[in-house]
Design an enzyme around this catalytic site. Structure first.
Site, mmCIF file in Angstrom:
data_model
loop_
_atom_site.group_PDB
_atom_site.id
_atom_site.type_symbol
_atom_site.label_atom_id
_atom_site.label_comp_id
_atom_site.label_asym_id
_atom_site.label_seq_id
_atom_site.Cartn_x
_atom_site.Cartn_y
_atom_site.Cartn_z
ATOM 1 N N LYS A 163 65.941 89.721 80.515
ATOM 2 C CA LYS A 163 65.926 89.801 79.037
ATOM 3 C C LYS A 163 67.320 90.126 78.529
ATOM 4 C CE LYS A 163 61.507 89.019 78.371
ATOM 5 N NZ LYS A 163 61.056 87.787 77.689
ATOM 6 N N ARG A 164 68.313 89.786 79.324
ATOM 7 C CA ARG A 164 69.735 89.971 78.937
ATOM 8 C C ARG A 164 70.022 91.423 78.570
ATOM 9 N NH1 ARG A 164 68.581 85.852 81.422
ATOM 10 N NH2 ARG A 164 69.224 83.784 80.722
ATOM 11 N N ALA B 12 72.111 92.255 75.137
ATOM 12 C CA ALA B 12 71.747 91.394 73.999
ATOM 13 C C ALA B 12 71.249 92.183 72.799
ATOM 14 C CB ALA B 12 70.686 90.391 74.437
ATOM 15 N N LEU C 40 69.140 94.969 70.425
ATOM 16 C CA LEU C 40 67.741 95.361 70.217
ATOM 17 C C LEU C 40 66.776 94.325 70.788
ATOM 18 C CD1 LEU C 40 65.602 97.086 68.569
ATOM 19 C CD2 LEU C 40 66.009 95.469 66.702
ATOM 20 N N LEU D 270 64.184 92.180 70.261
ATOM 21 C CA LEU D 270 63.656 91.669 68.990
ATOM 22 C C LEU D 270 62.137 91.522 69.006
ATOM 23 C CD1 LEU D 270 66.489 89.076 68.289
ATOM 24 C CD2 LEU D 270 66.049 91.176 67.000
ATOM 25 N N GLY E 100 72.906 95.675 69.003
ATOM 26 C CA GLY E 100 72.800 97.005 69.580
ATOM 27 C C GLY E 100 73.580 97.158 70.874
ATOM 28 N N GLU F 166 76.775 98.313 69.673
ATOM 29 C CA GLU F 166 76.609 99.711 69.237
ATOM 30 C C GLU F 166 76.613 100.648 70.446
ATOM 31 O OE1 GLU F 166 74.066 100.104 65.429
ATOM 32 O OE2 GLU F 166 73.008 98.647 66.669
ATOM 33 N N GLU G 252 72.909 90.905 63.259
ATOM 34 C CA GLU G 252 71.947 91.549 62.357
ATOM 35 C C GLU G 252 71.893 90.849 61.010
ATOM 36 O OE1 GLU G 252 73.987 93.096 64.359
ATOM 37 O OE2 GLU G 252 73.051 94.868 65.239
ATOM 38 N N GLY H 245 71.316 99.667 63.433
ATOM 39 C CA GLY H 245 70.526 100.897 63.391
ATOM 40 C C GLY H 245 70.844 101.821 64.552
HETATM 41 C C1 1HE Z 1 65.718 88.715 74.233
HETATM 42 C C2 1HE Z 1 66.866 89.151 73.534
HETATM 43 C C3 1HE Z 1 66.673 90.147 72.536
HETATM 44 C C4 1HE Z 1 67.478 87.650 74.930
HETATM 45 N N1 1HE Z 1 65.419 90.618 72.335
HETATM 46 N N2 1HE Z 1 64.502 89.228 74.004
HETATM 47 N N3 1HE Z 1 70.193 90.473 69.403
HETATM 48 C C5 1HE Z 1 70.374 89.171 69.198
HETATM 49 O O1 1HE Z 1 70.148 88.604 68.149
HETATM 50 C C6 1HE Z 1 70.807 88.389 70.416
HETATM 51 C C7 1HE Z 1 69.681 87.476 70.880
HETATM 52 N N4 1HE Z 1 69.977 86.878 72.190
HETATM 53 C C8 1HE Z 1 70.814 85.825 72.306
HETATM 54 O O2 1HE Z 1 71.496 85.372 71.390
HETATM 55 C C9 1HE Z 1 70.897 85.213 73.678
HETATM 56 O O3 1HE Z 1 69.738 85.563 74.403
HETATM 57 C C10 1HE Z 1 72.141 85.678 74.510
HETATM 58 C C11 1HE Z 1 73.404 85.067 73.890
HETATM 59 C C12 1HE Z 1 72.251 87.193 74.547
HETATM 60 C C13 1HE Z 1 71.991 85.190 75.962
HETATM 61 O O4 1HE Z 1 71.729 83.792 75.983
HETATM 62 P P1 1HE Z 1 71.130 83.148 77.338
HETATM 63 O O5 1HE Z 1 71.076 81.646 77.119
HETATM 64 O O6 1HE Z 1 71.854 83.660 78.521
HETATM 65 O O7 1HE Z 1 69.632 83.736 77.463
HETATM 66 P P2 1HE Z 1 68.306 83.322 76.651
HETATM 67 O O8 1HE Z 1 67.701 82.113 77.294
HETATM 68 O O9 1HE Z 1 68.541 83.246 75.197
HETATM 69 O O10 1HE Z 1 67.384 84.601 76.884
HETATM 70 C C14 1HE Z 1 66.789 84.889 78.137
HETATM 71 C C15 1HE Z 1 65.532 85.697 77.867
HETATM 72 O O11 1HE Z 1 65.911 86.937 77.272
HETATM 73 C C16 1HE Z 1 64.604 85.016 76.872
HETATM 74 O O12 1HE Z 1 63.289 85.422 77.180
HETATM 75 P P3 1HE Z 1 62.304 84.421 78.014
HETATM 76 O O13 1HE Z 1 61.042 85.229 78.163
HETATM 77 O O14 1HE Z 1 62.169 83.192 77.160
HETATM 78 O O15 1HE Z 1 63.003 84.156 79.330
HETATM 79 C C17 1HE Z 1 64.995 85.653 75.543
HETATM 80 O O16 1HE Z 1 63.953 85.622 74.591
HETATM 81 C C18 1HE Z 1 65.259 87.078 76.000
HETATM 82 N N5 1HE Z 1 66.147 87.785 75.093
HETATM 83 N N6 1HE Z 1 67.929 88.466 73.986
HETATM 84 C C19 1HE Z 1 64.396 90.159 73.053
HETATM 85 N N7 1HE Z 1 67.688 90.647 71.845
HETATM 86 C C20 1HE Z 1 69.212 99.408 66.621
HETATM 87 S S1 1HE Z 1 69.379 98.040 65.677
HETATM 88 C C21 1HE Z 1 70.138 96.850 66.635
HETATM 89 C C22 1HE Z 1 69.962 95.521 65.984
HETATM 90 C C23 1HE Z 1 70.274 94.415 66.912
HETATM 91 O O17 1HE Z 1 70.635 94.587 68.056
HETATM 92 S S2 1HE Z 1 70.086 92.865 66.240
HETATM 93 C C24 1HE Z 1 70.692 91.788 67.464
HETATM 94 C C25 1HE Z 1 69.630 91.364 68.410
#
Ligand code: 1HE
Length: 266
Positions: free
Chosen positions: A33-34, A70, A72, A74, A117, A120, A140, A148
């Site tokens: 889940k990265r 990656a 929070l 989500l 996050g 963060e 975000e 957050g």
């Molecule tokens: C996740 C998450 C996640 C990956 N929550 N499951 N963060 C983001 O908006 C970043 C979202 N993630 C991405 O943009 C990409 O996953 C990455 C650039 C980090 C990596 O890409 P990649 O091609 O290596 O991996 P992938 O195919 O996108 O993800 C692999 C799996 O990890 C996949 O799940 P699967 O069950 O389909 O294999 C994804 O759904 C899962 N995954 N990132 C949940 N973030 C305290 S407030 C903080 C606010 C924030 O952090 S907002 C930013 C959230």
């Protein structure tokens, strides 16, 4: 290397703790889940940092797999109401405060995605080392949410409010070189060289007098937030406390006797 016993609420499938002498290596181990941060992972980080064993003098923090973190998880977001979201954010604050204001300096090794996050989390460390693959984003804004995990307090102090606003408003992503240039990281190393650099620095940090490290972690960031008059006064107290410590006196005696290392040009 000997494996440190994981505290009960630090499940080994999310976090791995390994001690090597005075250095504790804490690894996020959710690569499928990265290394996205869910509630159990926040709790595990909190527990690990408030329970640092007495012999630990420096911590190396890294992420397993292709990415540091990656942000929070989500998938958890959809289930919370407003009140629960506030508590969730405060839990992140408590965990990341335990990192920033804990007992030991923390050196983060960044590679791949360091986003949301994840950035963060990195911002709560004291030293950040980037490998060339690292990139930084704050999605975000585009996800319809806000930071957050302490990002709005810590990230502007590293790169300025305008740069952080740009990242959040436009989704701008900085690569490792840009991150180094704008102050997100203090070191930039080749791919795969981050951990070696972190352990080298951790080894050095761990040999400092404990009271100096305490002052750098606890007094420095607070003084930097004070008005100069108050800051200078607190500095004089901290300085007197540190230099009055036997560890300082013996180190200075060693230097004057020609037995301590000189400052070397790098
Ligand atoms: C996740 C998450 C996640 C990956 N929550 N499951 N963060 C983001 O908006 C970043 C979202 N993630 C991405 O943009 C990409 O996953 C990455 C650039 C980090 C990596 O890409 P990649 O091609 O290596 O991996 P992938 O195919 O996108 O993800 C692999 C799996 O990890 C996949 O799940 P699967 O069950 O389909 O294999 C994804 O759904 C899962 N995954 N990132 C949940 N973030 C305290 S407030 C903080 C606010 C924030 O952090 S907002 C930013 C959230």
């Amino acid at each position: 290397m000997t494996a440190a016993a994981a505290p009960p609420s630090a499940p080994s499938d999310l976090l791995r703790l390994e001690t090597s002498g005075a250095v504790l290596h804490i690894r996020l181990t959710r690569p499928a889940k990265r290394n996205a941060i869910n509630d159990p992972l926040v709790a595990a980080l909190h527990t690990a940092f408030v329970n640092l064993p007495a012999e630990v003098r420096a911590v190396v923090l890294s992420g397993e797999g292709e990415h540091f973190c990656a942000g929070l998880d989500l998938s958890e977001l959809q289930e919370r109401d407003v009140a629960e979201s506030i508590i969730h954010s405060r839990n992140w604050h408590a965990a990341f405060d335990a990192i920033q204001f804990g007992r030991a300096p923390v050196i983060a090794v960044l590679h791949g995605a360091v986003v949301g996050g994840g950035l963060e989390l990195a911002a709560a460390a004291h030293i950040r080392i980037a490998e060339r693959s690292a990139y930084y984003g704050l999605p975000e804004g585009t996800r319809g949410i806000f930071v957050g995990g302490g990002g709005s307090a810590r990230i502007p102090r590293l790169i300025g409010t305008a740069r952080m606003a740009d990242m959040m408003l436009t989704g701008r992503v900085h690569d490792a070189e840009e991150g180094q240039r704008i102050g997100l990281t203090q070191y930039l190393v080749e791919e795969g060289a981050g951990l070696a650099k972190a352990f080298e620095l951790a080894g050095r940090v761990a040999t400092n007098a404990p009271l100096s490290n305490f002052a750098i972690l606890q007094a420095l960031p607070r003084i930097a937030e004070m008005a100069p008059g108050e800051g200078l006064f607190v500095e004089s107290l901290m300085s007197a406390i540190a230099s009055g410590d036997p560890a300082a006196k013996s180190r200075i005696r060693d230097f004057l006797a020609g037995k301590a290392a000189k400052v070397q040009k790098s």
